[in-house]
Design an enzyme around this catalytic site. Structure first.
Site, mmCIF file in Angstrom:
data_model
loop_
_atom_site.group_PDB
_atom_site.id
_atom_site.type_symbol
_atom_site.label_atom_id
_atom_site.label_comp_id
_atom_site.label_asym_id
_atom_site.label_seq_id
_atom_site.Cartn_x
_atom_site.Cartn_y
_atom_site.Cartn_z
ATOM 1 N N ASP A 80 -5.949 1.639 -3.307
ATOM 2 C CA ASP A 80 -7.365 1.389 -2.658
ATOM 3 C C ASP A 80 -7.671 3.106 -1.660
ATOM 4 O O ASP A 80 -8.180 2.775 -1.701
ATOM 5 C CB ASP A 80 -7.323 0.456 -1.713
ATOM 6 C CG ASP A 80 -6.152 0.221 -0.661
ATOM 7 O OD1 ASP A 80 -5.329 1.122 -0.886
ATOM 8 O OD2 ASP A 80 -6.386 -0.468 0.045
ATOM 9 N N SER A 87 0.341 -1.053 -0.201
ATOM 10 C CA SER A 87 -0.225 -0.101 -0.324
ATOM 11 C C SER A 87 1.039 0.758 0.221
ATOM 12 O O SER A 87 1.398 1.245 -0.823
ATOM 13 C CB SER A 87 -1.153 -0.259 0.798
ATOM 14 O OG SER A 87 -1.645 0.999 1.559
#
Length: 448
Positions: free
Chosen positions: A244, A101
């Site tokens: 995301d 991430s």
């Protein structure tokens, strides 16, 4: 949380805390577990971000999966939400995303996604961990039972088509900045916005395996702020490494974080009569100003633990339409089962175009309160948290602030740390009240 897997997968420094052997074992287990009760081979889809180690982990996972008899479909470099979309729409047994991430390039992670496109359930993850720890053995596939790999870039392309289909209007004449963090969105985001007619300005879309998130993306929003102002853009959107998350920048260069995105879209749904249960799901870290703005609108809200996992669980249990975190993980349950940065950008464009208002105008009713958060390293989190004198100090601050602010004291989920956070009318007040509680923690001898 388990021994290896946290709320967002198995994450660590590549070949230090998270090794190729770990990846192989994860693949071995999943290939066996999802194929053991089926006549046909199980199908697993894999995506990865742009880190150098992502290729290494991809090959290791593939080796484990095929050795256990699974067929593996490779999306190559793509976003976490695209893996989730492909899994839930194309009959896969599970999905895997290789990404850490927003972490630096030398970290990596393995995120597991179930057949519904959701984060894998805790029970299955604990079984993966037991296998990694050698608590049981599983058979090898042999002969024609050995799995194969399939190039599946077509799945990624279908996801791009899905995103484009969600736009309600053309983006013609809109000048849009995109900061792709040198990560997963580096090709996908531009393709979507170009197809919708925007005049697209892209930065940090030259990944080299070592520059993901480096002074780029949603964790370094100042880069996009400067870019939007210099180029006089209408709006900017910054993503993290696996896309995301999304943090926006308005036409004035001001940051529009997850809280403000929740406000803009929650209000939009309410005005259209489509805000199911009249509720927006937030976490306990959302700003006090967001709640005051929702109160003025007559919008209800839920508060979950920190983590998009908990936001999504609440949304599913109660049938809510929108929820998310200050960090930019926003979930639109009608369209996705996970946070999706590019989808979030599309939804913000929808509100701007349908209401014919700039992002600065749309966010103007919200007054974000100053916030101070300090971490205190302690010997025992429960003892410090439950100390009667500490609780009395927290209660005193809460009573003093009344309706003009709030205090939140919580234990870190990953470190021996107590987090003390205050939101109030001024930064000085925040500092004063945070320090008053920390002083009590120190006096009582809880500090490590």
């Amino acid at each position: 949380m388990g021994k290896y897997f946290g709320t967002d997968g198995f994450r660590g420094e590549a070949n230090v805390n998270l090794t190729v052997e770990h990846a192989y074992q994860v693949g071995r287990f999943l290939g066996w577990y999802y194929g053991k009760d089926k006549e046909e081979k199980c199908k697993v889809v894999i995506g990865k971000d742009t880190r150098r180690s992502s290729y290494m982990f991809e090959y290791s996972l593939v080796a484990g999966l095929t050795a256990s008899g699974a067929d593996v479909y490779l999306l190559h470099v793509t976003t976490t939400p695209s893996v989730s979309y492909v899994v839930r729409t194309e009959d896969f047994d599970c999905g895997i995303m290789i990404s850490a991430s927003h972490n630096p390039y030398y970290d990596n992670g393995i995120k597991l996604i179930n057949s519904k496109g959701e984060k894998m359930d805790e029970e299955t993850i604990l079984k993966v961990e037991d296998y990694i720890d050698g608590k049981f053995e599983i058979p090898m596939a042999v002969r024609d039972q050995i799995g194969c790999t399939v190039d599946y870039s077509a799945g990624r392309n279908r996801y791009i088509g899905y995103l484009i289909s969600l736009a309600t209007r053309s983006y013609k004449n809109m000048k849009v900045g995109l900061d792709c963090a040198n990560g997963s969105s580096w090709m996908i985001a531009k393709s979507v916005f170009d197809a919708l007619g925007a005049k697209t300005y892209v930065i940090n879309a030259q990944p080299d395996g070592l520059n993901i998130n480096m002074n780029a993306g949603s964790t370094h929003i100042e880069v996009l702020q400067k870019f939007v102002k210099e180029n006089q853009l209408d709006v900017g959107f910054a993503f993290d490494g696996d896309a995301d998350r999304c943090i926006a920048v308005d036409e004035n260069g001001s940051v529009v974080d997850g809280d403000l995105i929740l406000y803009v879209y929650g209000r939009y749904l309410k005005e259209k009569g489509e805000l199911r249960n009249n509720t927006v799901v937030t976490t306990i870290m959302s700003n006090f100003g967001l709640y005051k703005a929702f109160d003025e609108l007559g919008v209800d809200y839920e508060k979950t633990q920190v983590g998009d996992k908990y936001v999504y669980e609440n949304m599913v249990q109660n049938g809510h339409r929108i929820g998310g975190e200050q960090s930019g993980h926003i979930i639109f349950s009608k369209y996705a089962t996970t946070g999706d940065g590019i989808l979030t950008a599309i939804k913000m464009m929808e509100v701007m175009l349908e209401k014919k208002q700039s992002l600065a105008t749309l966010t103007s009713p919200v007054r974000i309160y100053p916030q101070v958060l300090k971490n205190v390293r302690v010997k025992s989190k429960p003892e410090a948290q439950n100390d009667a004198d500490v609780q009395a100090a927290v209660k005193q601050v809460a009573e003093t602030l009344g309706a003009t602010g709030r205090i939140l004291v919580r234990e870190s989920g990953t470190e021996p740390v107590i987090r003390v956070m205050v939101e109030a009318e001024t930064k000085e007040e925040c500092e004063k009240y945070v320090d008053s509680v920390i002083e009590v923690i120190e006096k009582k001898g809880h500090c490590a």
